[in-house]
Design a protein around this motif. Sequence first.
Motif, short mmCIF file in Angstrom:
data_model
loop_
_atom_site.label_atom_id
_atom_site.label_comp_id
_atom_site.label_asym_id
_atom_site.label_seq_id
_atom_site.Cartn_x
_atom_site.Cartn_y
_atom_site.Cartn_z
N ASP A 74 35.48 26.23 50.87
CA ASP A 74 35.06 24.73 49.58
C ASP A 74 34.41 23.49 49.69
N SER A 75 34.22 23.71 51.56
CA SER A 75 33.64 22.55 51.88
C SER A 75 32.24 21.91 51.38
N LEU A 76 32.04 21.01 51.10
CA LEU A 76 30.48 21.15 50.48
C LEU A 76 29.26 21.47 51.40
N ASP A 77 29.66 21.53 52.73
CA ASP A 77 29.21 22.15 54.17
C ASP A 77 28.71 23.51 54.85
N SER A 78 29.84 24.52 53.51
CA SER A 78 29.91 25.43 53.26
C SER A 78 28.23 26.65 53.04
N ASN A 79 27.99 27.24 53.93
CA ASN A 79 26.29 27.50 52.95
C ASN A 79 26.86 28.46 52.11
N TYR A 80 28.41 29.63 52.68
CA TYR A 80 28.59 30.48 51.59
C TYR A 80 28.63 29.68 49.87
N LEU A 81 29.38 28.59 49.73
CA LEU A 81 29.83 27.24 49.09
C LEU A 81 28.50 27.25 48.36
N SER A 82 27.78 26.74 48.63
CA SER A 82 26.15 26.16 48.27
C SER A 82 25.24 27.43 47.35
N ALA A 83 25.19 28.70 47.44
CA ALA A 83 25.11 29.82 47.88
C ALA A 83 25.72 30.29 46.15
N LYS A 84 27.31 30.15 46.45
CA LYS A 84 28.24 30.12 45.16
C LYS A 84 27.67 29.33 43.34
N THR A 85 27.57 27.78 43.80
CA THR A 85 27.55 27.22 42.90
C THR A 85 26.10 27.07 42.58
N GLU A 86 24.64 27.55 43.29
CA GLU A 86 23.24 27.62 42.88
C GLU A 86 22.74 29.18 42.55
N LEU A 87 23.52 29.87 42.57
CA LEU A 87 23.41 31.25 43.07
C LEU A 87 24.56 32.44 41.78
N LEU A 88 25.52 32.56 43.22
CA LEU A 88 26.51 33.49 42.30
C LEU A 88 27.25 33.16 40.99
N ASP A 89 27.43 31.88 40.66
CA ASP A 89 27.92 32.08 39.51
C ASP A 89 27.39 32.07 38.80
N HIS A 90 25.76 32.80 38.36
CA HIS A 90 25.15 32.19 37.45
C HIS A 90 24.82 34.24 37.54
N VAL A 91 24.93 34.82 38.37
CA VAL A 91 24.43 36.41 38.23
C VAL A 91 25.82 37.43 38.47
N GLY A 92 25.31 38.56 37.73
CA GLY A 92 26.51 39.26 38.21
C GLY A 92 27.07 40.57 38.45
N VAL A 93 26.67 39.34 40.40
CA VAL A 93 27.46 40.17 41.68
C VAL A 93 28.57 40.63 41.59
N PRO A 94 29.52 41.81 42.18
CA PRO A 94 30.74 41.01 41.38
C PRO A 94 31.07 40.88 42.91
N ALA A 95 32.59 40.37 42.38
CA ALA A 95 32.83 39.99 43.93
C ALA A 95 33.01 40.52 45.05
N GLY A 96 33.78 41.75 45.04
CA GLY A 96 33.95 42.51 46.39
C GLY A 96 31.96 42.90 46.78
N GLN A 97 31.31 42.34 46.41
CA GLN A 97 30.19 42.67 46.99
C GLN A 97 29.39 42.09 47.49
N VAL A 98 30.63 40.58 47.76
CA VAL A 98 30.25 39.11 48.69
C VAL A 98 30.92 39.00 49.25
N HIS A 99 30.00 39.20 50.52
CA HIS A 99 31.08 39.11 52.16
C HIS A 99 30.36 37.22 52.48
N ARG A 100 31.13 36.67 52.46
CA ARG A 100 31.45 35.81 53.35
C ARG A 100 31.36 35.48 54.46
N ILE A 101 30.93 34.78 55.77
CA ILE A 101 31.69 34.79 57.00
C ILE A 101 33.13 33.39 57.17
#
Length: 225
Positions: A74-101
């Motif tokens: 949830d940190s604004l510094d997170s690369n995962y959060l950036s990808a989530k808000t700019e891409l992943l929240d808008h496309v249909g990647v199943p949650a189990g297929q997103v593998h964050r560090i």
Amino acid sequence: MKVLVSPTPEAAARLAAEHLARAAASAIAERGNFSVALSGGSTPKLMYQALRGLDIDWTHVHVYFSDERSVGPDSLDSNYLSAKTELLDHVGVPAGQVHRIQGERDPVQAAADYAALLPAQLDLVLLGMGDDGHTASLFPGTEGLQAGGRVVANWVPRLETWRLSFTFAEINAARERWLLVTGASKAGVLREVHNGIDGLQGHPVAGVHDAVWYLDTAAAAQLTL
């Protein structure tokens, strides 16, 4: 270096996005899925936005990350959060297929755990380059430049923090490596990398082999192509 130059950052990002859509379709047709490692930074956000409008079978895409800061999701510094808000929240990647560090955990253990869940070979690793020539979280003068294995917990003294990063072995083992680099501040480093000046310690991005470089005109200004 295979270099593709576009007039603006937006055009470079759009070209990379279009090529990613083609790479995904090819991988899904051949192997049933497409595995891609995303990166942080500002330029990838432009590519993420372009990807949202393209025809990609996201249900067969597995998303990984080439590096992460020592922060939670949830940190604004997170690369995962950036990808989530700019891409992943808008496309249909199943949650189990997103593998964050899991950057909020002990870095050494988090690196080992992430290495264990990676596929045998990634289809594509997307990378950027900092003004200092770093890529992923492999910074000049850090021990991670020489690390073996697949994922390293890399202490960055000038930032006084741990970073979690793919090693060069992991980056170079992928089927493809793409670097998306824009802006005039990158031009000098790109020229030196292109000309083999300073090598791995000076410009870590030199450790990425056989990459495709997506540049804008400003970043490519000092290259002789």
